[in-house]
Scaffold this motif. Structure first.
Motif, short mmCIF file in Angstrom:
data_model
loop_
_atom_site.label_atom_id
_atom_site.label_comp_id
_atom_site.label_asym_id
_atom_site.label_seq_id
_atom_site.Cartn_x
_atom_site.Cartn_y
_atom_site.Cartn_z
N VAL A 176 0.87 -1.18 0.00
CA VAL A 176 0.00 0.00 0.00
C VAL A 176 0.90 1.23 0.00
CG1 VAL A 176 -1.88 -1.16 1.19
CG2 VAL A 176 -0.19 0.07 2.53
N GLN A 177 0.33 2.35 -0.38
CA GLN A 177 1.11 3.59 -0.40
C GLN A 177 0.36 4.71 0.31
OE1 GLN A 177 3.27 3.18 -4.67
NE2 GLN A 177 4.30 4.27 -3.00
N LEU A 178 1.10 5.73 0.67
CA LEU A 178 0.53 6.80 1.48
C LEU A 178 -0.64 7.47 0.80
CD1 LEU A 178 0.90 8.28 4.17
CD2 LEU A 178 2.45 9.87 3.01
N ASN A 179 -0.57 7.64 -0.52
CA ASN A 179 -1.67 8.31 -1.21
C ASN A 179 -2.95 7.49 -1.22
OD1 ASN A 179 -0.35 6.54 -3.20
ND2 ASN A 179 -1.76 7.46 -4.68
N LYS A 211 -5.71 4.03 -4.28
CA LYS A 211 -6.36 2.72 -4.16
C LYS A 211 -7.02 2.59 -2.79
CE LYS A 211 -4.46 1.48 -8.10
NZ LYS A 211 -5.24 1.37 -9.34
N SER A 212 -8.31 2.39 -2.76
CA SER A 212 -9.02 2.29 -1.49
C SER A 212 -8.65 1.02 -0.74
CB SER A 212 -10.53 2.32 -1.72
OG SER A 212 -11.21 2.09 -0.50
N LEU A 213 -8.40 1.16 0.53
CA LEU A 213 -8.13 0.03 1.42
C LEU A 213 -9.38 -0.41 2.15
CD1 LEU A 213 -4.78 1.34 2.99
CD2 LEU A 213 -5.10 0.01 0.89
N LEU A 214 -10.52 0.15 1.78
CA LEU A 214 -11.76 -0.15 2.49
C LEU A 214 -12.07 -1.64 2.55
CD1 LEU A 214 -13.97 1.41 4.01
CD2 LEU A 214 -15.33 1.32 1.93
N PRO A 215 -11.83 -2.43 1.49
CA PRO A 215 -12.11 -3.86 1.60
C PRO A 215 -11.37 -4.54 2.75
CG PRO A 215 -11.85 -3.27 -0.69
CD PRO A 215 -11.46 -2.07 0.11
N TYR A 216 -10.15 -4.07 3.07
CA TYR A 216 -9.45 -4.64 4.23
C TYR A 216 -10.17 -4.28 5.52
CZ TYR A 216 -5.36 -5.83 1.42
OH TYR A 216 -4.52 -6.38 0.50
N LEU A 217 -10.79 -3.12 5.54
CA LEU A 217 -11.44 -2.66 6.77
C LEU A 217 -12.82 -3.25 6.96
CD1 LEU A 217 -10.48 1.14 6.61
CD2 LEU A 217 -9.07 -0.84 7.22
N THR A 218 -13.38 -3.80 5.90
CA THR A 218 -14.73 -4.37 5.99
C THR A 218 -14.72 -5.89 5.91
OG1 THR A 218 -15.00 -4.00 3.61
CG2 THR A 218 -15.84 -2.30 5.08
N GLN A 231 -13.62 -7.97 3.58
CA GLN A 231 -13.84 -8.64 2.30
C GLN A 231 -12.55 -9.35 1.86
OE1 GLN A 231 -15.48 -5.95 -0.65
NE2 GLN A 231 -16.42 -4.71 0.96
N ASN A 232 -12.70 -10.50 1.30
CA ASN A 232 -11.57 -11.25 0.78
C ASN A 232 -11.39 -10.87 -0.70
OD1 ASN A 232 -11.06 -12.74 3.17
ND2 ASN A 232 -12.79 -14.06 2.68
N ILE A 233 -10.41 -10.03 -0.95
CA ILE A 233 -10.18 -9.55 -2.31
C ILE A 233 -8.70 -9.62 -2.62
CG2 ILE A 233 -12.13 -7.95 -2.22
CD1 ILE A 233 -9.78 -5.77 -2.02
N CYS A 234 -8.38 -9.42 -3.89
CA CYS A 234 -6.98 -9.32 -4.29
C CYS A 234 -6.40 -8.02 -3.73
CB CYS A 234 -6.85 -9.33 -5.80
SG CYS A 234 -7.37 -10.88 -6.57
N PRO A 235 -5.11 -7.97 -3.45
CA PRO A 235 -4.50 -6.73 -2.95
C PRO A 235 -4.72 -5.59 -3.92
CG PRO A 235 -2.98 -8.57 -2.74
CD PRO A 235 -4.15 -9.07 -3.54
N PRO A 236 -4.89 -4.36 -3.41
CA PRO A 236 -5.15 -3.23 -4.30
C PRO A 236 -3.97 -2.89 -5.19
CG PRO A 236 -4.78 -2.49 -2.04
CD PRO A 236 -4.87 -3.98 -2.00
N ARG A 237 -2.77 -3.27 -4.77
CA ARG A 237 -1.56 -2.99 -5.55
C ARG A 237 -0.71 -4.25 -5.67
NH1 ARG A 237 -0.15 2.33 -6.28
NH2 ARG A 237 -1.37 3.88 -5.10
N ASN A 238 -0.06 -4.41 -6.81
CA ASN A 238 0.95 -5.45 -6.95
C ASN A 238 2.34 -4.90 -6.77
OD1 ASN A 238 -0.92 -7.53 -7.62
ND2 ASN A 238 -1.07 -6.69 -9.70
N THR A 239 2.46 -3.57 -6.81
CA THR A 239 3.75 -2.92 -6.69
C THR A 239 3.61 -1.67 -5.84
OG1 THR A 239 3.39 -1.51 -8.64
CG2 THR A 239 4.38 -3.68 -9.02
N ALA A 240 4.76 -1.15 -5.41
CA ALA A 240 4.83 0.17 -4.78
C ALA A 240 5.95 0.93 -5.47
CB ALA A 240 5.09 0.05 -3.29
N ILE A 241 5.69 2.21 -5.79
CA ILE A 241 6.67 3.04 -6.48
C ILE A 241 6.92 4.31 -5.67
CG2 ILE A 241 7.07 4.51 -8.49
CD1 ILE A 241 5.99 2.37 -10.25
#
Length: 488
Positions: free
Chosen positions: A341-344, A369-376, A378-388
């Protein structure tokens, strides 16, 4: 009240491994550790830039580094940019800032507010020892009432003042002001966004209340990661080491130990004051419906790899930051994730949690990228595959002629087990790509540069191409390197 309240706690220059919950042996952070145990801990959160202004512009606008146009320390956020608190304010939230903003040059911020900052209450303080005459400086006004003599001394001595008294510390003011705001919201029907943003543990490292040092077991203070052989380092890092604004700071073992003591003492004091804020949420019956987020803008090298503070380098102590989120209504607690995840991403997360429509989020926050699925749950794919993380002549050096930007452009890609750092501008006067490649699983301290190891050349080529594609898409071909010129 259906919309959740948002409490965002931000520190300045706090590396990820400085809390007990992240394994820091010297840390005294019971309140933040408890916050993590009641929510979710993100173990791979990276800033978008390792310097304050661009990083905070990314946080507040939800944009990646090129998107918002703030590339350097003294850049100014365009007035047409929308900060996410404005979206919440328009949606009916009561909004407040207590402390540091720094999405633009401090020279601008102490004179004028950004027209789209979105705050109903705006009590600004960039740094306790400067701009005490600003009309926006809530800390200076507080000090003037509590102890005008100390305010005068602070104006005269600046950063040389040393230890602040507990009851007059800027972190204490931020906590007091936030607590007053929270108590005013108790029993109300209007949701709120409150940002408490402190200057510490940023250098100078001796501004903590003197008595706090006794909390830190000095026998547990870690020694820095050893300095790498200069022959293995890109020119950009060598230039930063020679010209960085803290390059002249003493780096003997005793000095590093003392600054690390001060760093962790400051964090312990922050923990105490943030603990007071979190207790107020409970006492005001606001805890259950309040999302609490704790993070920082970037890290601090503290002598690791022979480097100080932050700059044109991407080691984890500089670019990896803590991120804790608690939402009692949604998160069971004691959760953690290794997803990138990233700060933005916090802007998109907060705006979606507030119930703001998808079209508006896509319009103003396309790269957050919303992190809301982690907070609710939900079992989903990670919002990011990379961090830049991108550095574009961002920080200034220690020249006696004044602030001069260090001519380094570089980009970091974190993907899978690997981190690649590509240096691609003026520091490389022979136009040959230089960089670092680390296997973060096998080498978490980043001491074994795989850049020239034959068996990793395919990995290097793919990761460099990913960086070049990202640069081309967002910056219009800023880099002078092409994939067919990447060394094999």
């Amino acid at each position: 009240m259906n919309s959740p309240n948002i409490l965002l706690l931000i520190t300045d220059q706090q590396r990820w491994d400085s809390l007990g919950v992240y394994g820091a042996p010297e840390a005294q952070t019971p309140n933040l550790d408890k916050l993590a145990s009641e929510g979710i801990r993100f173990d791979q959160c990276y800033c978008n830039n390792p310097i304050c202004t661009p990083s905070r512009a990314s946080l507040m606008t939800g944009g990646e580094l090129p998107d918002h146009g703030v590339m350097q320390l003294e850049d100014v956020l365009d007035q047409r940019q929308m900060m996410f608190p404005e979206l919440l304010r328009q949606a009916g939230y009561k909004t407040a800032l207590f402390g540091k903003q720094h999405v633009s040059s401090r020279v601008i911020e102490h004179r004028e507010r950004h027209p789209n900052d979105g705050f109903d209450t705006y009590q600004w303080c960039h740094e306790p020892a400067i701009h005490t005459g600003s009309a926006f400086n809530g800390y200076a006004k507080w000090l003037k009432e509590k102890n005008p003599n100390f305010l005068q001394e602070l104006g005269e001595k600046g950063r040389r003042i040393g230890h602040f008294p507990n009851e007059l510390h800027a972190t204490r003011w931020t906590a007091d002001a936030t607590i007053d705001f929270l108590n005013e919201q108790s029993g109300g029907d209007t949701p709120f966004l409150c940002i408490a943003s402190v200057f510490d543990p940023h250098d100078p490292y001796d501004d903590y209340p003197k008595e706090v040092a006794a909390r830190i077991d000095q026998t547990k203070i870690r020694k820095p990661i050893p300095r790498s052989d200069d022959s293995t380092l890109p020119k950009g890092i060598l230039l930063e080491r020679r010209m960085g604004y803290m390059a002249r700071h003493p780096q003997d073992e005793a000095d590093i130990h003392d600054l690390r003591l001060g760093y962790h003492a400051s964090i312990s004091f922050i923990d105490e004051q943030f603990g007071r804020i979190l207790k107020t949420l409970e006492n005001a019956d606001l805890k259950e419906n309040t999302i609490v987020i704790f993070t920082s803008d970037h890290g601090d090298m503290l002598g690791d790899h022979g480097l100080m503070a932050k700059g044109a380098f991407f080691y984890d102590p500089c670019t990896r930051i803590p991120l804790l989120i608690r939402w009692p209504k949604q998160i069971k607690g004691n959760q953690h994730t290794n997803a990138f995840v990233q700060l933005n991403d916090l802007a998109g997360t907060i705006v979606e949690a507030a119930g703001i429509s998808t079209p508006l989020r896509k319009q103003f926050l396309p790269h957050s990228k919303s992190l809301l699925p982690y907070l609710t749950g939900q079992n989903i794919c990670p919002p990011r595959n990379t961090a830049i993380c991108a550095y574009r002549h961002t920080g200034y050096g220690n020249s006696s002629k004044g602030s001069q930007y260090i001519p380094v452009s570089a980009t970091m890609l974190r993907e899978g087990d690997f981190k690649l750092c590509l240096y691609h501008d003026e520091a490389n006067d022979d136009l040959s790509a230089e960089g670092q490649l680390f296997n973060m699983t096998a080498d978490p301290y980043e001491t074994n540069n795989l850049w020239n190891i034959q068996e990793y050349q395919a990995t290097k080529r793919v990761m460099i191409q990913t960086i070049l594609d990202w640069i081309d898409k967002r910056e219009g071909g800023l880099t002078r390197f092409q994939s067919d010129r990447i060394p094999t």
